[in-house]
Design a protein around this motif. Structure first.
Motif, PDB file in Angstrom:
ATOM      1  N   ASP A  36      17.695   9.790  -1.049  1.00 49.14           N
ATOM      2  CA  ASP A  36      16.789  10.331  -0.038  1.00 49.14           C
ATOM      3  C   ASP A  36      15.983   9.201   0.593  1.00 49.14           C
ATOM      4  O   ASP A  36      15.439   8.363  -0.104  1.00 49.14           O
ATOM      5  N   ASP A  37      15.907   9.161   1.866  1.00 50.10           N
ATOM      6  CA  ASP A  37      15.229   8.165   2.702  1.00 50.10           C
ATOM      7  C   ASP A  37      15.577   6.717   2.336  1.00 50.10           C
ATOM      8  O   ASP A  37      14.812   5.798   2.556  1.00 50.10           O
ATOM      9  N   ARG A  38      16.746   6.522   1.723  1.00 53.97           N
ATOM     10  CA  ARG A  38      17.313   5.203   1.431  1.00 53.97           C
ATOM     11  C   ARG A  38      16.443   4.335   0.514  1.00 53.97           C
ATOM     12  O   ARG A  38      16.538   3.118   0.527  1.00 53.97           O
ATOM     13  N   PHE A  39      15.588   4.936  -0.290  1.00 58.24           N
ATOM     14  CA  PHE A  39      14.743   4.183  -1.236  1.00 58.24           C
ATOM     15  C   PHE A  39      15.632   3.422  -2.210  1.00 58.24           C
ATOM     16  O   PHE A  39      16.600   3.956  -2.737  1.00 58.24           O
ATOM     17  N   ASN A  40      15.313   2.152  -2.462  1.00 58.56           N
ATOM     18  CA  ASN A  40      16.119   1.392  -3.415  1.00 58.56           C
ATOM     19  C   ASN A  40      15.282   0.669  -4.470  1.00 58.56           C
ATOM     20  O   ASN A  40      15.826   0.058  -5.370  1.00 58.56           O
ATOM     21  N   GLY A  41      13.980   0.668  -4.385  1.00 52.20           N
ATOM     22  CA  GLY A  41      13.135   0.041  -5.389  1.00 52.20           C
ATOM     23  C   GLY A  41      13.009  -1.471  -5.268  1.00 52.20           C
ATOM     24  O   GLY A  41      12.403  -2.104  -6.123  1.00 52.20           O
ATOM     25  N   ASN A  42      13.570  -2.065  -4.222  1.00 57.86           N
ATOM     26  CA  ASN A  42      13.485  -3.520  -4.073  1.00 57.86           C
ATOM     27  C   ASN A  42      12.043  -4.005  -4.043  1.00 57.86           C
ATOM     28  O   ASN A  42      11.720  -5.050  -4.592  1.00 57.86           O
ATOM     29  N   VAL A  43      11.172  -3.264  -3.380  1.00 54.88           N
ATOM     30  CA  VAL A  43       9.757  -3.630  -3.307  1.00 54.88           C
ATOM     31  C   VAL A  43       8.918  -2.641  -4.099  1.00 54.88           C
ATOM     32  O   VAL A  43       8.049  -3.034  -4.856  1.00 54.88           O
ATOM     33  N   ALA A  44       9.177  -1.364  -3.947  1.00 57.29           N
ATOM     34  CA  ALA A  44       8.439  -0.300  -4.633  1.00 57.29           C
ATOM     35  C   ALA A  44       6.932  -0.498  -4.454  1.00 57.29           C
ATOM     36  O   ALA A  44       6.487  -0.816  -3.361  1.00 57.29           O
ATOM     37  N   CYS A  45       6.150  -0.332  -5.497  1.00 58.10           N
ATOM     38  CA  CYS A  45       4.696  -0.553  -5.430  1.00 58.10           C
ATOM     39  C   CYS A  45       4.345  -2.019  -5.634  1.00 58.10           C
ATOM     40  O   CYS A  45       3.194  -2.403  -5.557  1.00 58.10           O
ATOM     41  N   ASP A  46       5.325  -2.818  -5.948  1.00 56.75           N
ATOM     42  CA  ASP A  46       5.202  -4.271  -6.083  1.00 56.75           C
ATOM     43  C   ASP A  46       4.267  -4.707  -7.206  1.00 56.75           C
ATOM     44  O   ASP A  46       3.554  -5.694  -7.095  1.00 56.75           O
ATOM     45  N   MET A  47       4.290  -3.981  -8.316  1.00 58.34           N
ATOM     46  CA  MET A  47       3.458  -4.341  -9.465  1.00 58.34           C
ATOM     47  C   MET A  47       3.772  -5.746  -9.958  1.00 58.34           C
ATOM     48  O   MET A  47       2.885  -6.448 -10.442  1.00 58.34           O
ATOM     49  N   TYR A  48       5.010  -6.185  -9.816  1.00 54.18           N
ATOM     50  CA  TYR A  48       5.411  -7.527 -10.260  1.00 54.18           C
ATOM     51  C   TYR A  48       4.547  -8.601  -9.609  1.00 54.18           C
ATOM     52  O   TYR A  48       4.147  -9.556 -10.258  1.00 54.18           O
ATOM     53  N   ASN A  49       4.251  -8.444  -8.330  1.00 54.17           N
ATOM     54  CA  ASN A  49       3.460  -9.432  -7.597  1.00 54.17           C
ATOM     55  C   ASN A  49       1.972  -9.112  -7.531  1.00 54.17           C
ATOM     56  O   ASN A  49       1.161 -10.004  -7.319  1.00 54.17           O
ATOM     57  N   LYS A  50       1.619  -7.847  -7.712  1.00 56.05           N
ATOM     58  CA  LYS A  50       0.221  -7.428  -7.524  1.00 56.05           C
ATOM     59  C   LYS A  50      -0.477  -7.008  -8.815  1.00 56.05           C
ATOM     60  O   LYS A  50      -1.544  -6.404  -8.769  1.00 56.05           O
ATOM     61  N   TYR A  51       0.103  -7.354  -9.960  1.00 57.33           N
ATOM     62  CA  TYR A  51      -0.433  -6.832 -11.220  1.00 57.33           C
ATOM     63  C   TYR A  51      -1.885  -7.229 -11.485  1.00 57.33           C
ATOM     64  O   TYR A  51      -2.660  -6.435 -12.021  1.00 57.33           O
ATOM     65  N   LYS A  52      -2.286  -8.431 -11.115  1.00 60.38           N
ATOM     66  CA  LYS A  52      -3.669  -8.850 -11.386  1.00 60.38           C
ATOM     67  C   LYS A  52      -4.668  -7.959 -10.644  1.00 60.38           C
ATOM     68  O   LYS A  52      -5.652  -7.500 -11.224  1.00 60.38           O
ATOM     69  N   GLY A  53      -4.428  -7.713  -9.372  1.00 60.79           N
ATOM     70  CA  GLY A  53      -5.304  -6.846  -8.592  1.00 60.79           C
ATOM     71  C   GLY A  53      -5.253  -5.406  -9.082  1.00 60.79           C
ATOM     72  O   GLY A  53      -6.276  -4.715  -9.118  1.00 60.79           O
TER      73      GLY A  53
END
Length: 82
Positions: A36-53
């Motif tokens: 549905d809507d071509r979601f693939n999780g490549n970026v998602a919520c980006d916890m990998y890059n934004k975990y500190k914040g």
């Protein structure tokens, strides 16, 4: 307060940090029309890059714990099965 999350919807960073492809990555990249809507999780919520914040924000909100997961392809990036 505990905040469980689903890894594929949160982590993101599809090809960062030495992560190998997961079964889900393989499926969504070969079957765009089936998601549905071509979601693939490549970026998602980006916890990998934004975990500190994100962790700082959770502290401000009064969280005293947070449940997270690390995807297996980050631990075993070459699809090596033990």
């Amino acid at each position: 307060m505990i905040s469980p999350k689903i890894l594929s919807l949160v982590e993101g960073a599809y090809a960062k940090g030495g992560k190998g492809p997961s079964i889900w990555d393989d499926f969504v990249h070969r079957n765009h029309g089936r998601i549905d809507d071509r979601f693939n999780g490549n970026v998602a919520c980006d916890m990998y890059n934004k975990y500190k914040g994100d962790i700082s924000l959770m502290k401000k909100m009064g969280f005293d714990s947070y449940r997270f997961s690390i995807s297996w392809p980050r631990i075993l990036p070459s699809n090596i099965y033990i």
